[in-house]
Motif scaffolding. Structure first.
Motif, PDB file in Angstrom:
ATOM      1  N   SER A 101       0.764  -1.365   0.062  1.00 38.22           N
ATOM      2  CA  SER A 101      -0.107  -0.113  -0.030  1.00 38.22           C
ATOM      3  C   SER A 101       0.839   1.349  -0.151  1.00 38.22           C
ATOM      4  O   SER A 101       0.382   2.616  -0.450  1.00 38.22           O
ATOM      5  CB  SER A 101      -1.053   0.218   1.314  1.00 38.22           C
ATOM      6  OG  SER A 101      -0.275  -0.359   2.558  1.00 38.22           O
ATOM      7  N   PHE A 102       2.007   1.162   0.658  1.00 35.15           N
ATOM      8  CA  PHE A 102       3.071   2.404   0.402  1.00 35.15           C
ATOM      9  C   PHE A 102       3.895   2.487  -0.982  1.00 35.15           C
ATOM     10  O   PHE A 102       4.003   3.815  -1.351  1.00 35.15           O
ATOM     11  CB  PHE A 102       4.079   2.275   1.519  1.00 35.15           C
ATOM     12  CG  PHE A 102       3.466   2.139   2.828  1.00 35.15           C
ATOM     13  CD1 PHE A 102       3.148   3.316   3.786  1.00 35.15           C
ATOM     14  CD2 PHE A 102       3.370   1.023   3.518  1.00 35.15           C
ATOM     15  CE1 PHE A 102       2.628   3.091   4.808  1.00 35.15           C
ATOM     16  CE2 PHE A 102       2.971   0.677   4.816  1.00 35.15           C
ATOM     17  CZ  PHE A 102       2.355   1.862   5.464  1.00 35.15           C
ATOM     18  N   LEU A 103       3.804   1.257  -1.680  1.00 37.95           N
ATOM     19  CA  LEU A 103       4.491   1.401  -2.731  1.00 37.95           C
ATOM     20  C   LEU A 103       3.496   2.047  -3.921  1.00 37.95           C
ATOM     21  O   LEU A 103       4.067   2.490  -5.156  1.00 37.95           O
ATOM     22  CB  LEU A 103       5.114  -0.145  -3.129  1.00 37.95           C
ATOM     23  CG  LEU A 103       6.304  -0.480  -2.638  1.00 37.95           C
ATOM     24  CD1 LEU A 103       6.567  -2.088  -2.713  1.00 37.95           C
ATOM     25  CD2 LEU A 103       7.429   0.078  -3.281  1.00 37.95           C
ATOM     26  N   VAL A 104       2.244   2.073  -3.829  1.00 34.91           N
ATOM     27  CA  VAL A 104       1.504   2.538  -4.951  1.00 34.91           C
ATOM     28  C   VAL A 104       1.129   4.066  -4.785  1.00 34.91           C
ATOM     29  O   VAL A 104       0.399   4.480  -5.183  1.00 34.91           O
ATOM     30  CB  VAL A 104       0.020   1.700  -4.889  1.00 34.91           C
ATOM     31  CG1 VAL A 104       0.416   0.242  -5.697  1.00 34.91           C
ATOM     32  CG2 VAL A 104      -0.720   1.712  -3.650  1.00 34.91           C
ATOM     33  N   GLN A 105       1.840   4.613  -3.561  1.00 34.91           N
ATOM     34  CA  GLN A 105       1.676   5.998  -3.350  1.00 34.91           C
ATOM     35  C   GLN A 105       2.838   6.724  -3.984  1.00 34.91           C
ATOM     36  O   GLN A 105       3.941   6.227  -3.761  1.00 34.91           O
ATOM     37  CB  GLN A 105       1.504   6.359  -1.921  1.00 34.91           C
ATOM     38  CG  GLN A 105       0.295   5.781  -1.420  1.00 34.91           C
ATOM     39  CD  GLN A 105      -0.013   5.794   0.240  1.00 34.91           C
ATOM     40  OE1 GLN A 105       1.109   6.249   0.901  1.00 34.91           O
ATOM     41  NE2 GLN A 105      -0.831   5.260   0.900  1.00 34.91           N
ATOM     42  N   PRO A 106       2.765   8.056  -4.391  1.00 39.88           N
ATOM     43  CA  PRO A 106       3.770   8.626  -4.957  1.00 39.88           C
ATOM     44  C   PRO A 106       4.794   9.359  -4.044  1.00 39.88           C
ATOM     45  O   PRO A 106       5.024  10.572  -4.155  1.00 39.88           O
ATOM     46  CB  PRO A 106       3.001   9.731  -5.806  1.00 39.88           C
ATOM     47  CG  PRO A 106       1.749   9.894  -4.998  1.00 39.88           C
ATOM     48  CD  PRO A 106       1.353   8.772  -4.387  1.00 39.88           C
ATOM     49  N   LYS A 107       5.064   8.828  -2.873  1.00 39.18           N
ATOM     50  CA  LYS A 107       5.830   9.492  -1.810  1.00 39.18           C
ATOM     51  C   LYS A 107       6.998   8.291  -1.568  1.00 39.18           C
ATOM     52  O   LYS A 107       7.250   7.140  -2.050  1.00 39.18           O
ATOM     53  CB  LYS A 107       5.205   9.568  -0.584  1.00 39.18           C
ATOM     54  CG  LYS A 107       4.040  10.826  -0.680  1.00 39.18           C
ATOM     55  CD  LYS A 107       4.740  11.980  -0.640  1.00 39.18           C
ATOM     56  CE  LYS A 107       3.615  13.075  -0.982  1.00 39.18           C
ATOM     57  NZ  LYS A 107       3.670  13.389  -2.252  1.00 39.18           N
ATOM     58  N   ASN A 108       7.980   8.763  -0.892  1.00 42.44           N
ATOM     59  CA  ASN A 108       9.003   7.866  -0.600  1.00 42.44           C
ATOM     60  C   ASN A 108       8.531   6.794   0.475  1.00 42.44           C
ATOM     61  O   ASN A 108       8.291   6.959   1.552  1.00 42.44           O
ATOM     62  CB  ASN A 108      10.192   8.819   0.270  1.00 42.44           C
ATOM     63  CG  ASN A 108      11.363   7.994   0.440  1.00 42.44           C
ATOM     64  OD1 ASN A 108      11.427   7.225   1.576  1.00 42.44           O
ATOM     65  ND2 ASN A 108      12.400   8.502   0.108  1.00 42.44           N
ATOM     66  N   VAL A 109       8.796   5.643   0.005  1.00 42.76           N
ATOM     67  CA  VAL A 109       8.167   4.354   0.833  1.00 42.76           C
ATOM     68  C   VAL A 109       8.804   4.363   2.041  1.00 42.76           C
ATOM     69  O   VAL A 109       8.035   4.240   2.968  1.00 42.76           O
ATOM     70  CB  VAL A 109       8.679   3.245  -0.240  1.00 42.76           C
ATOM     71  CG1 VAL A 109       8.058   1.788   0.451  1.00 42.76           C
ATOM     72  CG2 VAL A 109       8.404   3.288  -1.774  1.00 42.76           C
ATOM     73  N   LEU A 110       9.961   4.377   2.289  1.00 40.07           N
ATOM     74  CA  LEU A 110      10.646   4.183   3.492  1.00 40.07           C
ATOM     75  C   LEU A 110      10.185   5.271   4.584  1.00 40.07           C
ATOM     76  O   LEU A 110       9.739   4.781   5.702  1.00 40.07           O
ATOM     77  CB  LEU A 110      12.211   4.465   3.423  1.00 40.07           C
ATOM     78  CG  LEU A 110      13.095   4.353   4.709  1.00 40.07           C
ATOM     79  CD1 LEU A 110      12.843   2.969   5.316  1.00 40.07           C
ATOM     80  CD2 LEU A 110      14.485   4.452   4.440  1.00 40.07           C
TER      81      LEU A 110
END
Lengths: 264, 327
Positions: A101-110
């Motif tokens: 769910s974090f990888l499909v957002q346009p933000k820094n994953v970490l």
């Protein structure tokens, strides 16, 4: 570039705010978590009171400096665990394929992952740190340096956990390694550095950088030294860079999962 | 115009093998053995703008792995992917601004927040100005009929309401493509129907391309005009839904209530599915025998009631899974 950083910071603070709001849903648990952490930390001071009633100097530290050491250690721990709680369970997140769910957002994953939860008891650690600073002697000078150092220390602590947890991308379960690393950072942080000699001392300023997160800041607050100050800032930058590099190198090996997940 | 282009895409996973018992565990520490699983094998396809496509297959076929590579979650081993002319492998963030994802099994919403607060959060994630987020929330909450519960914490919503909110959250940034991975999983038929209607409406109003995976044949039948079937990592069928039905509907199901018993055991082109004396259910292969012929065999004067239907799409798809099980 500046807008990207600004937006990333905005979303990170929003995430922390929402996570805190969730923790505050149960008022009693929230308050007791904070208070009990302060009391828990305070209980350790008793042994130092006893020791300093026998001697005036332990490892080159006065009693007030030990209080500052404790304040620095708990403040550093508090910053890391309150703002970046998920960095300390990152290994589990990677192993169980929960980054989707974090990888499909346009933000820094970490960044998005590690700020997605807060630890309320860590607020108690931060509060305790400030109490110790007040007892040590709070002035605008000590306050600014203290805040800066607990932020740097918190970032180093978080980076170490990210680096060790990111090994999960290569060796699957590395949660024990990350946990050991995190514990080492905590265990050595509350003793005056004068009691450590030789190899142990070398380790504390390199692989287990408690020296950078706690000892040097105590020395700089006690007696300002620009070189030591710069070392803390530089080491913080190096650790953050390493954490990002290793995490993103590992991310290429990420294998997701089809586990049922809810954001609760 | 193709907005998803996939060429010779492959993905493998390395899985550690372990023999049973404690001995097996010890052995796997000393001498670990690995097995390579080819999750996706050299697949190629294209999806046009505004299409509603079903990407289906049995469990473990490679559907989710493919969707995850298309959305930038997983890195492919081989092959090229272009989604809106963006390579997910190198430009994950740019792609994320242009696509929406709903994973039926994974919630993206904060459960203690209201849908409204969640939508605002997602607006911030996609760097959308406050005023535009407000108008988008208004528009989508009307389209998806969320007004009643938009200010109720997500944890207090029913599963159907949650899924509607999940879809709206993924549409806040007006994505050009929406990836739906099992969006109706666990929902009752009425809610499923509602969700389908809303997805259709969204496709019509916003021209959003829909890439859907589902095990629910009704989802596919009612939403999609094209279907890609994947099995064991390979595409076994890529065709229009009408062609699929036409080519596979050369069989009819005849259910008849009879006055007297009839024996059709050795008749060519007829398979008896159920024979309960006076109630008969047969499958007629129309390539070998017409339905009229089959009725003649039953004797029209002998029939009290009759029902002729197509083979359910679910059975057609199951038979494709079995027939084209390419290992």
């Amino acid at each position: 570039m500046l807008t990207v950083v600004k937006n990333q910071c905005r979303i990170s603070f929003l995430s922390i705010k929402y996570a805190l709001m969730r923790e505050m849903l149960n008022k009693t648990t929230f308050i007791t978590n904070v208070i009990f952490m302060v009391l828990n930390n305070a209980s350790f001071i008793i042994q130092w009171i006893v020791l300093y009633s026998l001697r005036n100097d332990i490892g080159g530290y006065t009693f007030r400096q030990v209080l500052l050491l404790w304040g620095m250690a708990s403040g550093t721990y508090g910053v890391a665990h309150f703002f970046f709680k998920k960095a300390f369970s990152l290994s589990d997140i990677i192993n169980n394929g929960k980054l989707d769910s974090f990888l499909v957002q346009p933000k820094n994953v970490l960044l998005s992952v590690i700020v997605s939860d807060v630890e309320t008891s860590a607020l108690g650690d931060m509060l305790y740190g400030f109490i110790m600073l007040i007892i040590y002697g709070i002035t605008p000078y000590t306050l600014i340096l203290y805040c800066l150092f607990i932020i740097c220390g918190g970032l180093i602590l978080t980076s170490i956990s990210v680096i060790l947890s990111s090994l999960s991308f290569w060796f699957s379960k590395t949660d024990m390694i990350a946990e050991t690393g995190n514990n080492l950072m905590v265990n050595f942080a509350t003793y005056p550095d004068g009691i450590f000699k030789g190899l142990v001392k070398a380790l504390l300023f390199t692989f287990i950088p408690v020296g950078i997160t706690t000892f040097i800041p105590v020395h700089v607050i006690t007696e300002f030294n620009i070189n030591l100050f710069i070392i803390v800032i530089l080491v913080t930058v190096i650790f953050i860079t390493l954490a990002f590099l290793i995490f993103f190198r590992g991310l290429k090996r990420y294998s997701s999962s089809n586990l049922m997940v809810a954001r609760i | 115009m193709a907005i998803i282009k996939v060429k010779n895409l492959s993905k493998t996973f390395k899985v550690k093998l372990k023999e049973k018992g404690l001995k097996g565990s010890l052995k796997s520490i000393v001498k670990p053995r690995y097995k390579t699983i080819h999750a996706v094998k050299n697949i190629s396809f294209e999806v046009d703008k505004g299409e509603m496509i079903a990407f289906i297959g049995p469990n473990g076929a490679g559907k989710s792995t493919t969707i995850k590579m298309l959305t930038g979650i997983l890195y492919p081993d081989k092959g090229d992917i272009k989604v809106l002319d963006i390579n997910p492998k190198y430009e994950r963030k740019t792609l994320a601004y242009n696509i929406g994802t709903v994973f039926g099994q994974k919630e993206q919403l904060w459960t203690h927040l209201t849908p409204y607060d969640n939508f605002k959060f997602f607006g911030a994630i996609y760097d959308i100005p406050e005023s535009r987020v407000e108008s988008k929330i208004k528009e989508l909450s009307m389209l998806f009929e969320l007004e009643e519960f938009i200010n109720t914490p997500v944890r207090n919503l029913s599963l159907g309401q949650r899924i509607r909110c999940e879809i709206v959250a993924s549409l806040i940034h007006e994505p050009k493509i929406l990836f739906l991975d099992e969006p109706t999983i666990g929902l009752d038929p009425v809610v499923k129907g509602n969700i389908r209607t809303l997805i259709k409406r969204m496709n019509k109003e916003f021209k959003t391309t829909i890439f859907l995976t589902s095990h629910d044949v009704s989802d596919i039948e009612k939403l999609c005009k094209r279907v890609i079937i994947i099995n064991n990592g390979k595409i076994v069928l890529d065709d229009d839904m009408t062609n699929l039905k036409y080519n596979y509907l050369n069989k009819k199901i005849v259910e008849a209530k009879m006055k007297e018993k009839v024996n059709l055991d050795d008749e060519d082109g007829i398979t008896i599915i159920k024979d309960k004396g006076y109630n008969l259910k047969i499958e007629v292969d129309t390539k070998k025998r017409s339905v009229a012929d089959a009725i003649k065999l039953l004797n029209p004067d002998n029939i009290i009631d009759i029902n002729i239907s197509n083979v359910p799409l679910e059975e057609i798809i199951s038979s494709i899974y079995k027939e084209r099980d390419v290992k």
